[in-house]
Design an enzyme around this catalytic site. Structure first.
Site, PDB file in Angstrom:
ATOM      1  N   CYS A 154       0.843  -1.235   0.089  1.00 62.46           N
ATOM      2  CA  CYS A 154       0.144   0.025  -0.079  1.00 62.46           C
ATOM      3  C   CYS A 154       0.871   1.313  -0.176  1.00 62.46           C
ATOM      4  O   CYS A 154       0.473   2.145  -0.739  1.00 62.46           O
ATOM      5  CB  CYS A 154      -0.957  -0.044   1.127  1.00 62.46           C
ATOM      6  SG  CYS A 154      -1.912  -1.337   1.325  1.00 62.46           S
TER       7      CYS A 154
HETATM    8  C1  BEZ Z   1       0.590  -4.627   2.019  1.00 64.19           C
HETATM    9  O1  BEZ Z   1      -0.096  -3.546   1.426  1.00 64.19           O
HETATM   10  O2  BEZ Z   1       1.778  -4.852   1.802  1.00 64.19           O
HETATM   11  C2  BEZ Z   1      -0.494  -5.719   2.343  1.00 64.19           C
HETATM   12  C3  BEZ Z   1      -1.336  -5.630   2.780  1.00 64.19           C
HETATM   13  C4  BEZ Z   1      -2.409  -6.632   3.516  1.00 64.19           C
HETATM   14  C5  BEZ Z   1      -1.889  -7.817   3.080  1.00 64.19           C
HETATM   15  C6  BEZ Z   1      -0.602  -8.001   2.374  1.00 64.19           C
HETATM   16  C7  BEZ Z   1       0.166  -7.024   2.036  1.00 64.19           C
END
Ligand code: BEZ
Length: 212
Positions: free
Chosen positions: A45
């Site tokens: 994200c």
């Molecule tokens: C991420 O944004 O890295 C992420 C968020 C939730 C689960 C796995 C990865």
């Protein structure tokens, strides 16, 4: 109620990192991209929000506003923004909705219980100035989105709203387009496509992009 292409995007009021918004008023007469991310302070994200911020000029050129949402608080978003800016060399320049109550997530069916009970998947909704949903894409948490692809879809939607064409596989702005099969009248074809067109099959006709 399930959301479909052509459905009116549900309206809502929410707090964001840039103050309160009423969604339809916030869209105004522009296009909008509403996208969810599963959680604050997560790696994928962080990269996505930085990339989106760095592409804002491209979205502006297409009269398109971006707004992100996650089920964390605006206060948490603010704490996270500094990390995004520092690590992604970006200046955050669009709002992120605080959706602790999961109001927006539920309205837009962004929680897929088989994937995760509480966190949103990576949803993308492209919404036009009439507030209609024009495209929906859903990615799992493990896969970061490609914002260049989102821009490409907006280009296709805006082009095909204005001309009787569709965009073929892997099309990008400036490439040849296909003429919609319903258009058969030779005089109209000549009038609408003065640059000419190539008949590969009677149903597959290619023409230079009409607005270039
Ligand atoms: C991420 O944004 O890295 C992420 C968020 C939730 C689960 C796995 C990865």
């Amino acid at each position: 109620m399930s959301l479909h292409l052509g459905s009116i995007a549900p309206d809502f009021e929410a707090n964001t990192t840039m103050g309160p918004v009423r969604f339809h008023d916030w869209i105004g007469d522009q296009w909008a991209v509403l996208f969810s991310h599963p959680k604050d302070f997560t790696p994928v994200c962080t990269t996505e929000l930085g990339r989106a911020a760095n592409l804002k000029a491209e979205f502006d050129q297409r009269r398109t506003k971006m707004i992100a949402v996650s089920v964390d608080s605006v206060e948490d978003h603010h704490k996270w923004l500094g990390d995004i800016e520092e690590t992604q060399n970006a200046k955050m320049n669009f709002p992120i909705i605080g959706d602790e109550q999961r109001k927006v997530a539920q309205l837009y069916d962004m929680i897929h219980p088989e994937a995760n009970d509480t966190l949103t998947v990576r949803s993308v909704f492209i919404i036009d100035p009439n507030k209609k949903i024009r495209a929906m894409v859903t990615y799992p948490a493990s896969t970061g989105r490609n914002f260049t692809e989102i821009l490409r879809v907006i280009d296709s939607l805006q082009l095909t709203d204005d001309y009787k064409v569709a965009t073929p596989v892997d099309w990008k702005d400036g490439d040849d387009c296909v003429i919609v099969p319903a258009l058969q009248d030779p005089a109209e074809l000549e009038r609408r496509f003065p640059k000419g067109y190539r008949v590969v099959r009677p149903y597959l006709r290619l023409t230079p992009q009409p607005n270039k």
